[in-house]
Write a protein that holds these residues in place. Structure first.
Motif, PDB file in Angstrom:
ATOM      1  N   THR A 108       0.859  -1.182   0.000  1.00 51.68           N
ATOM      2  CA  THR A 108       0.000   0.000   0.000  1.00 51.68           C
ATOM      3  C   THR A 108       0.897   1.236   0.000  1.00 51.68           C
ATOM      4  O   THR A 108       2.071   1.177   0.408  1.00 51.68           O
ATOM      5  N   PRO A 109       0.384   2.375  -0.439  1.00 51.87           N
ATOM      6  CA  PRO A 109       1.215   3.589  -0.438  1.00 51.87           C
ATOM      7  C   PRO A 109       1.821   3.911   0.928  1.00 51.87           C
ATOM      8  O   PRO A 109       2.997   4.272   1.016  1.00 51.87           O
ATOM      9  N   ALA A 110       1.046   3.754   2.005  1.00 52.63           N
ATOM     10  CA  ALA A 110       1.572   4.051   3.345  1.00 52.63           C
ATOM     11  C   ALA A 110       2.706   3.097   3.723  1.00 52.63           C
ATOM     12  O   ALA A 110       3.722   3.518   4.276  1.00 52.63           O
ATOM     13  N   ALA A 111       2.532   1.811   3.441  1.00 54.04           N
ATOM     14  CA  ALA A 111       3.574   0.829   3.770  1.00 54.04           C
ATOM     15  C   ALA A 111       4.814   1.038   2.911  1.00 54.04           C
ATOM     16  O   ALA A 111       5.941   0.938   3.399  1.00 54.04           O
ATOM     17  N   ILE A 112       4.609   1.328   1.642  1.00 57.65           N
ATOM     18  CA  ILE A 112       5.746   1.593   0.746  1.00 57.65           C
ATOM     19  C   ILE A 112       6.543   2.782   1.261  1.00 57.65           C
ATOM     20  O   ILE A 112       7.778   2.750   1.308  1.00 57.65           O
ATOM     21  N   LYS A 113       5.854   3.837   1.681  1.00 57.82           N
ATOM     22  CA  LYS A 113       6.532   5.027   2.210  1.00 57.82           C
ATOM     23  C   LYS A 113       7.302   4.690   3.496  1.00 57.82           C
ATOM     24  O   LYS A 113       8.427   5.118   3.686  1.00 57.82           O
ATOM     25  N   LYS A 114       6.695   3.900   4.371  1.00 54.18           N
ATOM     26  CA  LYS A 114       7.320   3.529   5.640  1.00 54.18           C
ATOM     27  C   LYS A 114       8.625   2.779   5.437  1.00 54.18           C
ATOM     28  O   LYS A 114       9.592   2.971   6.168  1.00 54.18           O
ATOM     29  N   PHE A 115       8.669   1.890   4.436  1.00 56.61           N
ATOM     30  CA  PHE A 115       9.833   1.042   4.226  1.00 56.61           C
ATOM     31  C   PHE A 115      10.696   1.475   3.054  1.00 56.61           C
ATOM     32  O   PHE A 115      11.543   0.712   2.592  1.00 56.61           O
ATOM     33  N   ALA A 116      10.534   2.717   2.577  1.00 52.82           N
ATOM     34  CA  ALA A 116      11.336   3.198   1.452  1.00 52.82           C
ATOM     35  C   ALA A 116      12.817   3.110   1.802  1.00 52.82           C
ATOM     36  O   ALA A 116      13.228   3.489   2.888  1.00 52.82           O
ATOM     37  N   ARG A 117      13.586   2.585   0.852  1.00 45.48           N
ATOM     38  CA  ARG A 117      15.032   2.431   1.089  1.00 45.48           C
ATOM     39  C   ARG A 117      15.781   3.565   0.438  1.00 45.48           C
ATOM     40  O   ARG A 117      15.598   4.025  -0.577  1.00 45.48           O
TER      41      ARG A 117
END
Length: 98
Positions: free
Chosen positions: A89-98
């Motif tokens: 999800t966009p929120a999860a992708i943002k949280k774990f962005a490398r």
């Protein structure tokens, strides 16, 4: 002993001969029921496909969790829980962005 090093953590994997050197009697295989070892991967569905045929105890097939990660949970041969996950999800992708 094998080491997996990242910018924020080190995972040491030792044989049954090495672990007692740290503290005799401190670790026993198939005893742990409270820890999940987690790995962030690019594509959890591909990991599942690669592990099928090798892993005998899938706890959950790839599933999109309420918090936005697609996750695969299984037990290793010693009974330890291992989770591979991919933020979807966009929120999860943002949280774990490398």
């Amino acid at each position: 002993m094998s080491l997996l090093k990242t910018a924020s953590a080190t995972l040491a994997i030792a044989s049954t001969r090495t672990v007692p050197l740290f503290a005799p009697g401190s670790a026993h295989s198939a005893d742990n029921r409270s820890v999940i070892i987690e790995f962030l991967v690019d594509n959890v569905d591909s990991v599942h496909q690669n592990l099928t045929g090798f892993v005998e105890d899938f706890v959950n097939e790839p599933t999109t969790m309420p918090w936005g990660n697609r996750a695969l949970l299984f037990r290793d041969p010693d009974g330890n829980l291992v989770n591979f996950f991919t933020p979807v999800t966009p929120a999860a992708i943002k949280k774990f962005a490398r």
